[in-house]
Design an enzyme around this catalytic site. Structure first.
Site, PDB file in Angstrom:
ATOM      1  N   GLY A   1      12.897  12.423   5.112  1.00 27.58           N
ATOM      2  CA  GLY A   1      13.692  11.411   5.456  1.00 27.58           C
ATOM      3  C   GLY A   1      14.771  11.136   4.545  1.00 27.58           C
ATOM      4  O   GLY A   1      15.304   9.916   4.520  1.00 27.58           O
TER       5      GLY A   1
ATOM      6  N   HIS B   1      21.803  12.170   3.848  1.00 26.55           N
ATOM      7  CA  HIS B   1      20.776  13.352   4.060  1.00 26.55           C
ATOM      8  C   HIS B   1      19.711  12.654   5.211  1.00 26.55           C
ATOM      9  O   HIS B   1      18.810  12.983   5.229  1.00 26.55           O
ATOM     10  CB  HIS B   1      19.801  13.495   3.037  1.00 26.55           C
ATOM     11  CG  HIS B   1      20.603  14.398   1.684  1.00 26.55           C
ATOM     12  ND1 HIS B   1      21.362  15.451   2.106  1.00 26.55           N
ATOM     13  CD2 HIS B   1      20.900  13.857   0.532  1.00 26.55           C
ATOM     14  CE1 HIS B   1      22.007  15.873   0.745  1.00 26.55           C
ATOM     15  NE2 HIS B   1      21.725  14.712   0.087  1.00 26.55           N
TER      16      HIS B   1
ATOM     17  N   ARG C   1       4.107  14.703  12.127  1.00 27.64           N
ATOM     18  CA  ARG C   1       4.188  13.470  12.701  1.00 27.64           C
ATOM     19  C   ARG C   1       5.077  13.429  13.762  1.00 27.64           C
ATOM     20  O   ARG C   1       5.884  14.516  14.111  1.00 27.64           O
ATOM     21  CB  ARG C   1       4.473  12.399  11.642  1.00 27.64           C
ATOM     22  CG  ARG C   1       5.977  12.501  11.106  1.00 27.64           C
ATOM     23  CD  ARG C   1       6.332  11.350  10.144  1.00 27.64           C
ATOM     24  NE  ARG C   1       7.455  11.882   9.137  1.00 27.64           N
ATOM     25  CZ  ARG C   1       8.822  11.894   9.633  1.00 27.64           C
ATOM     26  NH1 ARG C   1       9.039  11.782  11.069  1.00 27.64           N
ATOM     27  NH2 ARG C   1       9.729  12.330   8.873  1.00 27.64           N
TER      28      ARG C   1
END
Length: 715
Positions: free
Chosen positions: A200, A271, A328
Site C-alpha cells: 500500500g 506510491h 488478499r
C-alpha cells in the site's frame, strides 16, 4: 460424533460434490480437512470493504458479523451487519489489529469464518494460523503462502526459481545503514527502498542519490515500524517511468489456479493508486497471456488458494518483472469483476468452504473495459494532504449495472483521522476504453461532496488529460504532467455569480415563507421578501466572497418576479426557482436567456454549485466583528496541516533554521508528513513533544526572524 453427508451444487450448478461435514455448537466444520459450509462470517475490517463483503454475504444468505472501534460506533458497516461487537479504542493497534479481540468475537458470535478484507490483519501469518487453531475458516490463502509472499526478499527467490521474471537488488540479512548504502551504490542510483513486509505504498521511498539515501532509509523504516511492526528493508534498482501492471489470480483447494486478466494501476500519488483500469491499455493478447501465465506460475509456486494479485512493473517495451504478490483481495478488484462478470467475494466464500473454482481458465471471457476512481478526503493542491471531517452534503450518481459505488460512509458521517481517508470507489464499465472513460467523467461530475476537501476535481483533470485518454500512463504521470493537472484556479464567471446570488435570494424567500406559516401575524412586515415597492424597482446591494476577493452585486427585484443583477458594468437578467429532485436541490434558472440546472447546496454561508461543467463556491463574507483572529503560531511559525501524532521533533528552542528545513514529522492516517520551516529564523518555542497529538491548525513551532532576534538582543 456421527458425520452427516450433504450434497450441494457449485455456483454454476454444473458440478455436484459429496462433502463430509460434522455439526458443532457453532455450525458446520471440516471433517478430515475437506469442505465446510459457511453460514456466518465475521468481517475483520471496516469501511467500504466491510460493506462490500456484507453485500455479497447477504446475497448468499450468509449472516455477517461486524467489529468496530469506538470511533466507528455509528458507522455504515456496523449498521449493515446482522451483529456488531465493539473491540476497543480508535487506534487500530488497540482494535482492528488486535488478533485476540477479533478472535474472541469470532468465537463469541459463533462465526464459522473470518474475512479479513484488505489491510489490517489480511496478510498476517499469525492471525491466519490462530484462526486455524480455533477451527475458524480464514478466508484467504494458507499461512505459508502469506509468509512466503509477505517477505519481499523471500518471494523474489521463490519467483526466480519458478521462472517468473524478477528485477535485481539487495534482499540480505545485514540491515546496517552502511551495508544498505553500499549495496545501493553498487546497484546504482536511483534506488527503491522498500519494507520487506510492506504494501500500500507504506515503508517505501525513492533515493535519487547517495546524499539523501540515509534520510530516506530512516523515513521508510519509521513508517514500516508504524504500519507493519517490522523495519527490515530491501533495496532495488528503481525502473524510471515504468507501468504498474497487476494480474488477478484465484486458486482453490483442488489445485486449480486461474487468472482474470490484468489491471493497470500506474497513476499513483505517494506510491498509492488513485485510478485503476482493466484491462491494461495497449497490451497485446500475447503479452496479456504471458502476464497471466507468469502470475499463475507465481501462485502455484506457493500452493495458493483464494484471491491474490501478482504485481509487475512493465517497461516501455512491455517487458515485465515481478514486484510482489498481495495475498488478499485488492482495493481495485471491482474492475476485474466488471470485465469478467464475476463476484470475487462470492468466489472467496465458496473456495474457502472447499468448493472448486466456479470457472476454469477457458470459461473466463474478457468483455469491455472498466475504470475505478478512488475518491479521497484529501487536498491535491497541498501535496495530497489527507483530510478528515464531516460529510455535510453527499450526493452520488445513480448506481446501475455498469456503475458501482463502493463506500462505507453516508451523508452526515465523518471521515476519521484514525484511518485511511478513502470516501468511496467509483467503478464504471463500458464497451471499450473510450466509452468507459466517458462514463467515468460523467459520473465524477455527479459525485458532489461538501464539508471537506476531496480529489474529485483532480480526478476529472486527470481523466481528461489527452495523454491519459490515449492510454500513455506511467507511475510518473502526475509529476510529468503536473502543470496540466494543477491549472491555476479560475474565478467564477459572471453567470455563476448570478446563480449563487439567485440561490441566496431564493433561500431568503423560503425562510420568509416559513416564518409567515409559523407566525400568527400574516400581515407582519417581516413576512415579505418580494422586494415590492409602489411605482419603483427595489434594488439591494449584496456582497459575495470569491476566494480572497469581494464582489458587489446589485440585485433588482422586477414586478414579474424576475431579477436584474449588476456586476460592475455588466447587467444580467435572471429568473429561476429551486426544485427538489431525488433528495437534492436543483436551481432551474435562466441568466440572459441561457438556461441551466446546477445542483445547489448552501451551507454555513457558502453557496456550492455543481454542474456538468464543474463546481464553484461563492461565500457570504463573515462580518469583521465575527472574524477569528489568526493565532501567533500561524503568523510566526508552523501549524499542523491535519490532526495527527508528532512522530519526531528535529529542532529545539534557539536553533537556527533556513526555509524548507525539516522541523517535525507528523503521522496521520498511517502516512508520514514532514513539517518544514515556512521562513528562515530562530526557533522561539516548540509546542509539542514526540508522541503527543496535535489538532489541525494547531501552532507547532514559533519562529522569530533573525533580524527580530538581533533587535531584541540589542535592546
Amino acid at each position: 460424533m456421527a458425520a452427516v453427508i450433504l450434497s450441494f451444487p457449485t455456483l454454476q450448478g454444473l458440478r455436484i460434490f459429496t462433502q463430509k461435514l460434522s455439526w458443532t455448537k457453532r455450525g458446520v466444520r471440516f471433517v478430515s480437512g475437506e469442505v465446510g459450509r459457511i453460514e456466518k462470517v465475521l468481517i475483520a475490517n471496516r469501511g467500504e470493504i466491510a460493506c462490500r463483503v456484507m453485500r455479497t454475504a447477504k446475497k448468499m444468505g450468509v449472516r455477517s458479523v461486524a467489529v468496530y472501534s469506538d470511533a466507528d460506533r455509528d458507522s455504515m458497516h456496523v449498521a449493515m451487519a446482522d451483529e456488531a461487537y465493539n473491540i476497543g479504542p480508535a487506534p487500530s493497534q488497540e482494535s482492528y489489529l488486535s488478533m485476540e479481540k477479533v478472535l474472541e468475537v469470532a468465537k463469541k458470535s459463533g462465526s464459522h469464518a473470518v474475512h479479513p478484507g484488505y489491510g489490517f490483519l489480511s496478510e498476517n501469518t499469525e492471525f491466519a494460523e490462530a484462526c486455524k487453531r480455533e477451527g475458524i475458516i480464514f478466508i484467504g490463502p494458507p499461512s505459508s503462502a502469506i509468509r512466503d509472499m509477505g517477505i519481499k526478499s523471500t518471494s523474489k527467490y521463490i519467483m526466480s526459481a519458478a521462472g517468473v521474471p524478477i528485477i535485481g537488488g539487495y534482499h540480505g540479512e545485514d540491515q546496517s545503514n552502511e551495508r544498505l548504502q553500499a549495496e545501493a551504490a553498487q546497484i546504482g542510483f536511483p534506488v527503491m527502498i522498500k519494507a520487506v513486509r510492506g504494501g500500500g505504498g507504506k515503508g517505501m521511498r525513492i533515493a535519487q542519490s547517495d546524499s539523501v539515501f540515509l534520510e530516506q532509509l530512516e523515513s521508510a523504516r519509521r513508517e514500516a515500524r508504524k504500519s507493519f511492526n517490522d523495519d527490515v528493508m530491501l533495496v532495488e534498482k528503481f525502473v524510471e517511468d515504468p507501468r504498474h501492471v497487476e494480474v488477478q489470480v484465484f486458486g482453490d483447494m483442488h489445485g486449480n489456479v486461474v487468472y482474470l486478466f490484468e489491471r493497470d494501476c500506474s497513476v499513483q500519488r505517494r506510491h498509492q493508486k488513485i485510478i485503476e483500469e482493466a484491462p491494461g491499455p495497449d497490451i497485446s493478447p500475447e503479452v496479456r497471456r504471458k502476464l497471466g501465465e507468469a502470475a499463475v506460475k507465481a501462485a502455484k509456486a506457493v500452493n495458493y488458494v483464494g484471491a491474490g494479485t501478482v504485481e509487475f512493473i512493465m517497461d516501455a517495451q512491455h517487458n515485465f518483472y515481478f514486484m510482489e504478490m498481495n495475498t488478499r483481495l485488492q482495493v481495485e478488484h471491482p474492475v476485474s469483476e466488471m470485465i469478467t462478470g464475476t463476484d470475487l467475494v462470492e468466489w472467496q466464500l465458496r473456495v474457502a468452504a472447499g468448493e472448486r473454482l466456479p470457472l476454469l481458465q477457458d470459461d473466463i471471457i474478457l468483455r469491455g473495459h472498466s475504470f475505478e476512481a478512488r475518491i479521497y478526503a484529501e487536498d491535491p493542491n497541498n501535496d495530497f494532504l489527507p483530510g478528515a471531517g464531516p460529510l455535510l452534503h453527499l450526493s452520488t450518481p445513480a448506481a446501475d449495472q455498469h456503475t458501482r459505488i463502493e463506500t462505507g460512509v453516508r451523508e452526515g458521517d465523518e471521515v476519521s483521522p484514525h484511518y485511511d481517508p478513502m470516501i468511496a470507489k467509483l467503478v464504471v464499465w463500458g464497451e471499450d476504453r473510450s466509452a468507459a472513460l466517458k462514463k467515468l467523467r460523467y459520473c465524477l461530475r455527479q459525485y458532489n461532496i461538501v464539508g471537506l476537501n476531496t480529489n474529485i476535481d483532480f480526478l476529472l483533470s486527470l481523466s481528461g488529460h489527452p495523454e491519459f485518454e490515449a492510454g500513455n500512463v506511467t507511475t510518473s504521470f502526475i509529476p510529468q504532467y503536473y502543470a496540466d493537472l494543477f491549472p491555476a484556479p479560475r474565478a467564477p464567471s459572471g453567470e455563476t455569480i448570478c446563480q449563487a446570488a439567485l440561490g441566496l435570494v431564493l433561500q431568503e424567500r423560503r425562510h420568509t415563507q416559513e416564518f409567515v406559516q409559523a407566525s400568527n401575524d400574516p400581515f407582519s412586515p417581516f413576512g415579505s421578501s418580494s422586494g415590492w415597492r409602489s411605482n419603483i424597482q427595489y434594488n439591494r446591494n449584496m456582497t459575495l466572497q470569491l476566494g480572497d476577493k469581494k464582489v458587489e452585486v446589485i440585485v433588482g427585484y422586477c414586478k414579474d418576479g424576475s431579477y436584474t443583477m449588476q456586476l460592475g458594468e455588466e447587467v444580467y437578467h435572471v429568473t429561476g426557482e429551486v426544485e427538489l429532485e431525488g433528495g437534492a436541490s436543483f436551481l432551474h434558472c435562466s441568466v440572459n436567456g441561457v438556461k441551466s440546472r446546477p445542483k445547489l447546496v448552501i451551507l454555513d454561508g457558502t453557496v456550492h454549485l455543481f454542474s456538468t461543467e464543474g463546481s464553484s463556491q461563492v461565500s457570504v463574507p463573515v462580518p469583521k466583528y465575527l472574524a477569528a483572529v489568526s493565532g501567533a503560531g500561524a503568523q510566526g511559525g508552523a501549524v499542523a496541516p491535519m490532526t495527527g501524532t508528532i512522530e519526531k521533533v528535529m529542532v529545539k528552542a534557539g536553533d537556527t533554521v533556513a526555509v524548507g528545513d525539516a522541523l517535525m514529522v507528523m503521522n496521520a492516517m498511517k502516512m508520514e508528513h514532514t513539517i518544514r520551516a515556512p521562513k528562515a529564523g530562530v526557533i522561539k518555542r516548540v509546542f509539542f513533544s514526540e508522541g503527543s497529538q496535535a489538532n489541525r491548525h494547531a501552532p507547532l513551532i514559533e519562529l522569530e526572524e533573525e533580524e527580530e532576534v538581533e533587535e531584541g538582543s540589542s535592546q
